[in-house]
Design a protein around this motif. Structure first.
Motif, PDB file in Angstrom:
ATOM      1  N   LEU A 147     -20.815 -35.347   9.303  1.00 33.12           N
ATOM      2  CA  LEU A 147     -19.850 -36.438   9.171  1.00 33.12           C
ATOM      3  C   LEU A 147     -20.261 -37.345   8.020  1.00 33.12           C
ATOM      4  O   LEU A 147     -21.448 -37.592   7.804  1.00 33.12           O
ATOM      5  CB  LEU A 147     -19.809 -37.272  10.455  1.00 33.12           C
TER       6      LEU A 147
ATOM      7  N   LEU B 110     -16.670 -35.165   1.740  1.00 33.28           N
ATOM      8  CA  LEU B 110     -16.031 -34.798   3.010  1.00 33.28           C
ATOM      9  C   LEU B 110     -15.906 -33.274   3.104  1.00 33.28           C
ATOM     10  O   LEU B 110     -16.134 -32.689   4.170  1.00 33.28           O
ATOM     11  CB  LEU B 110     -14.639 -35.441   3.110  1.00 33.28           C
TER      12      LEU B 110
ATOM     13  N   ARG C 194     -18.400 -25.371  13.577  1.00 33.19           N
ATOM     14  CA  ARG C 194     -18.508 -26.649  14.276  1.00 33.19           C
ATOM     15  C   ARG C 194     -19.933 -27.142  14.443  1.00 33.19           C
ATOM     16  O   ARG C 194     -20.218 -28.321  14.262  1.00 33.19           O
ATOM     17  CB  ARG C 194     -17.832 -26.564  15.643  1.00 33.19           C
TER      18      ARG C 194
ATOM     19  N   ARG D  69     -17.481 -31.115   6.113  1.00 28.96           N
ATOM     20  CA  ARG D  69     -16.557 -30.381   6.987  1.00 28.96           C
ATOM     21  C   ARG D  69     -16.457 -28.903   6.609  1.00 28.96           C
ATOM     22  O   ARG D  69     -15.591 -28.192   7.109  1.00 28.96           O
ATOM     23  CB  ARG D  69     -15.161 -31.046   6.964  1.00 28.96           C
TER      24      ARG D  69
ATOM     25  N   GLU E 178     -11.900 -36.842  10.013  1.00 23.66           N
ATOM     26  CA  GLU E 178     -12.570 -36.544   8.728  1.00 23.66           C
ATOM     27  C   GLU E 178     -12.081 -35.218   8.154  1.00 23.66           C
ATOM     28  O   GLU E 178     -11.944 -35.069   6.933  1.00 23.66           O
ATOM     29  CB  GLU E 178     -14.101 -36.536   8.891  1.00 23.66           C
ATOM     30  N   THR E 179     -11.822 -34.249   9.019  1.00 20.55           N
ATOM     31  CA  THR E 179     -11.282 -32.977   8.519  1.00 20.55           C
ATOM     32  C   THR E 179      -9.888 -33.193   7.923  1.00 20.55           C
ATOM     33  O   THR E 179      -9.546 -32.614   6.885  1.00 20.55           O
ATOM     34  CB  THR E 179     -11.254 -31.926   9.642  1.00 20.55           C
TER      35      THR E 179
ATOM     36  N   VAL F  72      -8.567 -36.134   6.619  1.00 25.56           N
ATOM     37  CA  VAL F  72      -8.632 -36.922   5.382  1.00 25.56           C
ATOM     38  C   VAL F  72      -9.337 -36.112   4.281  1.00 25.56           C
ATOM     39  O   VAL F  72      -8.898 -36.090   3.129  1.00 25.56           O
ATOM     40  CB  VAL F  72      -9.331 -38.276   5.626  1.00 25.56           C
ATOM     41  N   GLY F  73     -10.410 -35.411   4.661  1.00 23.13           N
ATOM     42  CA  GLY F  73     -11.093 -34.542   3.702  1.00 23.13           C
ATOM     43  C   GLY F  73     -10.173 -33.435   3.214  1.00 23.13           C
ATOM     44  O   GLY F  73     -10.151 -33.104   2.022  1.00 23.13           O
TER      45      GLY F  73
ATOM     46  N   GLY G 209     -11.967 -28.723  13.281  1.00 21.92           N
ATOM     47  CA  GLY G 209     -11.849 -30.169  13.117  1.00 21.92           C
ATOM     48  C   GLY G 209     -12.741 -31.010  14.012  1.00 21.92           C
ATOM     49  O   GLY G 209     -13.306 -32.001  13.576  1.00 21.92           O
ATOM     50  N   GLY G 210     -12.877 -30.635  15.279  1.00 17.32           N
ATOM     51  CA  GLY G 210     -13.581 -31.511  16.214  1.00 17.32           C
ATOM     52  C   GLY G 210     -15.092 -31.409  16.156  1.00 17.32           C
ATOM     53  O   GLY G 210     -15.790 -32.156  16.842  1.00 17.32           O
TER      54      GLY G 210
ATOM     55  N   TRP H 271     -13.225 -38.664  15.740  1.00 21.36           N
ATOM     56  CA  TRP H 271     -13.615 -38.996  14.368  1.00 21.36           C
ATOM     57  C   TRP H 271     -13.788 -37.750  13.480  1.00 21.36           C
ATOM     58  O   TRP H 271     -13.294 -37.707  12.355  1.00 21.36           O
ATOM     59  CB  TRP H 271     -14.885 -39.862  14.374  1.00 21.36           C
ATOM     60  N   PRO H 272     -14.498 -36.713  13.967  1.00 23.88           N
ATOM     61  CA  PRO H 272     -14.630 -35.508  13.136  1.00 23.88           C
ATOM     62  C   PRO H 272     -13.274 -34.877  12.804  1.00 23.88           C
ATOM     63  O   PRO H 272     -13.072 -34.397  11.690  1.00 23.88           O
ATOM     64  CB  PRO H 272     -15.473 -34.560  14.010  1.00 23.88           C
ATOM     65  N   CYS H 273     -12.354 -34.883  13.769  1.00 21.71           N
ATOM     66  CA  CYS H 273     -11.003 -34.355  13.493  1.00 21.71           C
ATOM     67  C   CYS H 273     -10.372 -35.148  12.360  1.00 21.71           C
ATOM     68  O   CYS H 273      -9.766 -34.582  11.440  1.00 21.71           O
ATOM     69  CB  CYS H 273     -10.113 -34.485  14.728  1.00 21.71           C
TER      70      CYS H 273
ATOM     71  N   GLN I 282     -10.043 -44.479   8.320  1.00 20.64           N
ATOM     72  CA  GLN I 282     -10.603 -43.768   7.163  1.00 20.64           C
ATOM     73  C   GLN I 282      -9.728 -43.926   5.920  1.00 20.64           C
ATOM     74  O   GLN I 282     -10.218 -43.903   4.791  1.00 20.64           O
ATOM     75  CB  GLN I 282     -10.793 -42.288   7.504  1.00 20.64           C
TER      76      GLN I 282
ATOM     77  N   GLY J 226     -13.719 -47.297   4.698  1.00 19.46           N
ATOM     78  CA  GLY J 226     -13.237 -46.962   6.034  1.00 19.46           C
ATOM     79  C   GLY J 226     -14.155 -46.040   6.812  1.00 19.46           C
ATOM     80  O   GLY J 226     -13.834 -45.654   7.931  1.00 19.46           O
ATOM     81  N   PHE J 227     -15.314 -45.686   6.227  1.00 15.32           N
ATOM     82  CA  PHE J 227     -16.170 -44.684   6.855  1.00 15.32           C
ATOM     83  C   PHE J 227     -17.461 -45.260   7.426  1.00 15.32           C
ATOM     84  O   PHE J 227     -18.377 -44.515   7.768  1.00 15.32           O
ATOM     85  CB  PHE J 227     -16.490 -43.563   5.845  1.00 15.32           C
TER      86      PHE J 227
END
Lengths: 312, 312
Positions: free
Chosen positions: A137, A107, A132, A111, B100-101, B103-104, B275-276, B96-98, B158, A161-162
């Motif tokens: 992902l 991740l 960005r 990211r 992942e940022t 949780v990552g 994040g996005g 979703w990308p937000c 996630q 969960g991914f």
């Protein structure tokens, strides 16, 4: 009930244990005894925690012993024993942190968190646009995990969960999806992430031809032993920009020499063999024991029983 | 079938679309037309992609239109329309990308990845022992997510592989577990992680008294708007070492001023409003459209239908 603790627990973990022992339980710590008194104290154990010398079992287990909590994942030293009591190990206690380092590292790469951490250390604001358009992902990625042991299982669970497609590779595990090097090689062109969790006995398994069979832009992550990867082949394809990146908890030579190009490749994260760690490790081991004691007490199934318990 | 694309797609995304259009489909891109020809081309659409001016619908939708793919998550501008065709938005495409940022970032904090990334930039080998005893785990953590929208849902999904207990907070969402500030305040002492996904309309929601109600050692993560957190209160408890850390994609002032102490606090990761983001954003939007066209063609349910479709 009498508990004999062979594990060399930290002071705080001992307090943690004593505070939560079931009523009516007494405890002896091997570390409090002179070495020549330890074996006789072991002989009085009804519950045993820790990994004493295998020779102590030569004449059979302690006569009153009815549960043994091994405090490691491995128990090869005890394989020859035949005991008529339940024996549990630490299950995925050491595996889970390795898996979190792998999934967290992946991740982080997608990211661009390592890059952002370095910018932060320089107090450099770059803002969203800088990253960005390059950010990826983990969602939906096609993943092959080398090894179906505790680490591989934990990785698969954490990825659940991914929306990833996860295949495990293991030569003899019927539950794995891939079993041979040939099957793996055929799968690699359609694989986005390879996660190596192999033990040192699989020396050289991920060989140059497999590295070269990986998909352009795909990512290699390894928490397996350093000798299981053809590192020069990997390095070459990372340097060429053919691969998308790598998360390496292990390298062939540790400490990694200062002139190794892995240090400064973009999209390579080196986690310096920290994967297995967790704070309060002794306290957490005690928690595993306490949980199993509670299960014993209430007649529930024990967790992480190991093959030594076949006679049980 | 005739497709009218109002979205200003990148050149490569246009190619990506044209390569994969179902047989018998023609396409017009608004960007290829003079502005005063766009509306009449829109009127001929059978399928519409993108977000044209709401006024274009004043006399009803194009007569042959039977599907509209909005290319954003929000569609407030179109709420007043009443259309008798299915309308889909981008669902959790931006959420979703937000997530992942977030949780990552949390995994990165627990596994000390930002610290390792900075060490790597200095080519400093520290080895496992340096980090292992301080490393934590995401496993089993008690999490409260502020907001139950697409980001909150994605965070929950996630986290599902990590054995966390996740509660969502939303004032009016019956599926959320917490609904009021009072319920939240009561839950915070038993919460390990707070993840803020609130919109700017929730200005000041995570106020000083809530920050102070957080559990010692707990972690605050935010991808919500910067104005929803009492940042001075948060900073104070981070500086005091009362909180365990923070993952901040947003701050009250961006760019973050060079003298802001957040830059250099240990266990704080600043992701600088990245994040996005995701690479190949336009291509991915096209994929959402193509998937829905395929669903239409085979009579399967469309994904991400929005409330404009009530008449459908």
């Amino acid at each position: 009930m009498h508990l004999f603790v062979y594990s060399p627990l930290s002071v705080s973990a001992r307090k943690h244990l004593q505070k939560q022992l079931p009523a009516g339980t007494s405890v002896t710590f091997a570390n409090d005894l002179a070495v020549d008194h330890q074996f006789s104290a072991f002989q009085e154990a009804e519950v045993l925690m820790g990994n004493p010398p295998p020779a102590w079992f030569a004449a059979g287990p302690p006569p009153l012993l009815h549960f043994w909590q091994i405090d490691s994942a491995g128990f090869e030293r005890y394989r020859h024993l035949e005991l008529n009591i339940p024996v549990a190990n630490m299950g995925d206690f050491f595996a889970w942190p390795c898996a979190e380092t792998m999934v967290g590292g992946l991740l982080a790469l997608y990211r661009h968190l390592p890059e952002l951490a370095v910018l932060q250390s320089q107090k450099k604001w770059v803002g969203g646009a800088f990253v960005r358009n390059r950010a990826g992902l983990l969602r939906g990625k096609r993943v092959v995990v080398l090894g179906s042991g505790a680490i591989g299982q934990a990785v698969r669970q954490q990825l659940s969960g991914f929306e990833c497609q996860v295949q495990l590779l293991a030569r003899t595990d019927a539950q794995a999806q891939l079993h041979t090097k040939e099957e793996l090689k055929a799968a690699l062109p359609e694989t986005d992430i390879v996660i190596n969790t192999l033990p040192g006995s699989a020396e050289g398994f991920f060989s140059a031809d497999l590295v070269q069979a990986m998909r352009p832009g795909s990512i290699y992550a390894s928490v397996g032993r350093g000798n299981t990867t053809d590192e020069p082949a990997l390095l070459k394809l990372l340097q060429a920009g053919y691969l998308g990146g790598a998360v390496l908890d292990v390298t062939a030579i540790e400490p990694l020499p200062a002139d190794n190009p892995l240090w400064s490749l973009p999209n390579v994260l080196l986690t310096q063999h920290t994967g297995g760690g967790q704070a309060l490790e002794d306290e957490s081991k005690v928690d595993v024991l306490l949980h199993n004691l509670e299960q014993l007490h209430t007649g529930q199934p024990l967790e992480n029983l190991v093959e030594l318990s076949r006679g049980y």
